[in-house]
Scaffold this active site. Sequence first.
Site, PDB file in Angstrom:
ATOM      1  N   ASP A  68      -5.490  -4.604  -6.532  1.00  0.00           N
ATOM      2  CA  ASP A  68      -6.146  -4.806  -5.244  1.00  0.00           C
ATOM      3  C   ASP A  68      -5.209  -5.655  -4.380  1.00  0.00           C
ATOM      4  O   ASP A  68      -4.948  -6.817  -4.690  1.00  0.00           O
ATOM      5  CB  ASP A  68      -7.479  -5.525  -5.452  1.00  0.00           C
ATOM      6  CG  ASP A  68      -8.286  -5.666  -4.173  1.00  0.00           C
ATOM      7  OD1 ASP A  68      -7.696  -5.583  -3.077  1.00  0.00           O
ATOM      8  OD2 ASP A  68      -9.507  -5.880  -4.271  1.00  0.00           O
ATOM      9  N   CYS A 117      -0.826   4.456  11.019  1.00  0.00           N
ATOM     10  CA  CYS A 117      -0.590   5.750  11.666  1.00  0.00           C
ATOM     11  C   CYS A 117      -1.774   6.109  12.556  1.00  0.00           C
ATOM     12  O   CYS A 117      -2.236   7.245  12.582  1.00  0.00           O
ATOM     13  CB  CYS A 117      -0.304   6.843  10.649  1.00  0.00           C
ATOM     14  SG  CYS A 117      -1.501   6.966   9.320  1.00  0.00           S
ATOM     15  N   CYS A 170       0.878  -1.186   0.000  1.00  0.00           N
ATOM     16  CA  CYS A 170       0.000   0.000   0.000  1.00  0.00           C
ATOM     17  C   CYS A 170       0.902   1.219   0.000  1.00  0.00           C
ATOM     18  O   CYS A 170       1.059   1.900   1.012  1.00  0.00           O
ATOM     19  CB  CYS A 170      -0.920  -0.005   1.221  1.00  0.00           C
ATOM     20  SG  CYS A 170      -1.768  -1.582   1.503  1.00  0.00           S
ATOM     21  N   ALA A 171       1.521   1.508  -1.148  1.00  0.00           N
ATOM     22  CA  ALA A 171       2.718   2.337  -1.187  1.00  0.00           C
ATOM     23  C   ALA A 171       2.495   3.848  -1.203  1.00  0.00           C
ATOM     24  O   ALA A 171       3.388   4.600  -0.822  1.00  0.00           O
ATOM     25  CB  ALA A 171       3.569   1.945  -2.400  1.00  0.00           C
ATOM     26  N   ALA A 172       1.351   4.318  -1.689  1.00  0.00           N
ATOM     27  CA  ALA A 172       1.167   5.770  -1.822  1.00  0.00           C
ATOM     28  C   ALA A 172       1.137   6.438  -0.446  1.00  0.00           C
ATOM     29  O   ALA A 172       0.664   5.839   0.511  1.00  0.00           O
ATOM     30  CB  ALA A 172      -0.123   6.069  -2.581  1.00  0.00           C
ATOM     31  N   PRO A 173       1.666   7.645  -0.361  1.00  0.00           N
ATOM     32  CA  PRO A 173       2.172   8.495  -1.447  1.00  0.00           C
ATOM     33  C   PRO A 173       3.605   8.215  -1.876  1.00  0.00           C
ATOM     34  O   PRO A 173       4.119   8.866  -2.768  1.00  0.00           O
ATOM     35  CB  PRO A 173       2.051   9.896  -0.857  1.00  0.00           C
ATOM     36  CG  PRO A 173       2.244   9.690   0.598  1.00  0.00           C
ATOM     37  CD  PRO A 173       1.583   8.388   0.919  1.00  0.00           C
ATOM     38  N   GLY A 174       4.277   7.243  -1.237  1.00  0.00           N
ATOM     39  CA  GLY A 174       5.590   6.833  -1.713  1.00  0.00           C
ATOM     40  C   GLY A 174       6.745   7.079  -0.762  1.00  0.00           C
ATOM     41  O   GLY A 174       7.873   6.699  -1.057  1.00  0.00           O
ATOM     42  N   GLY A 175       6.482   7.687   0.375  1.00  0.00           N
ATOM     43  CA  GLY A 175       7.562   8.011   1.302  1.00  0.00           C
ATOM     44  C   GLY A 175       8.332   6.808   1.802  1.00  0.00           C
ATOM     45  O   GLY A 175       9.561   6.835   1.886  1.00  0.00           O
TER      46      GLY A 175
END
Length: 340
Positions: free
Chosen positions: A193, A265, A139-144
């Site tokens: 997905d 988070c 679940c990579a976004a936003p990429g940080g």
Amino acid sequence: MLTPLKAKSEGKLAKQICKVVLDHFEKQYSKELGDTWNTVREILTSPSCWQYAVLLNRFNYPFELEKDLHLKGYHTLFQESLPNYPKSMKCYLSRTPGRIPSERHQVGNLKKYYLLNAASLLPVLALELRDGEKVLDLCAAPGGKSIALLQCACPGYLQCNEYDSLRFRWLRQTLESFIPQPLINVIKVSELDGRKMGDAQPEMFDKMLVDAPCSNDRSWLFSSDSQKASCRISQRRKLPLLQIELLRSAIKALRPGGILVYSTCTLSKAENQDVISEILNSHSNMMPVDIKGIARTCSQDFTFAPTGQECGLLVIPDKGKAWGPMYVAKLKKSWSTGKW
């Protein structure tokens, strides 16, 4: 999840706290955190107290900025005392609130640094990435966190996946802003997905990061639309099911002997400890990995709340240490057959 705090931070300063969300958190977290919640609430509801870490980009290293950060009293995360800390990762923290200006995206130009919540690096460091490994950021976004992983090592293959189409475009832009073209060639950016990844790519990856969709405590508190906030809260009880489904898929995609790190988070026990307990109870081939040593090593920079788990850490915002919330759990897949 790794939300870039540079985004809309100025707007948050002007926004009102959403009373619907605050009341909901008050009821839940006063029970789960006890008296600690009073301090956490004070920090979360005061953006002027928030701190911003500076992750330097090793692919376009900002030597002059590094000198300037030293002059301003910044120090490196962990003071590089964490065992297996990658020397190629440089993240600077300040004990006082404030942030340096963010950089604009420019096609063809690599950014020199990334602003983030320092606690977001703990899942990345827990993964202990090594050169040549196959890695999936589910679940990579936003990429940080993907950017941070590439500061640690050069994987043989990195798949950055994001199911949401808007966040997927954000992810692609982030990667293009920080990663040189030769390395981009070993990265696959997918829009699948995550719950189906395990069936599509069984036992393919050495390392797996599941920074799951969660009730993001910071952003939810500043929801400008009370009706939307109420809807989010009503849907909150469904999040653990999604998180468990993502983890089950990730476990299928992980090779025997591989490492899985789960993070959120949020402070919510239902989305953190309870999710990991369910996975350990239903998957006999997943073993907890003790990461208490990280908390001992970095206690000068972060404040932790008890989780009751050797494999789980919870960073809570504190005065002078306004990082988090960030929950991190580390599991290892054994060679035995699990229960599905």
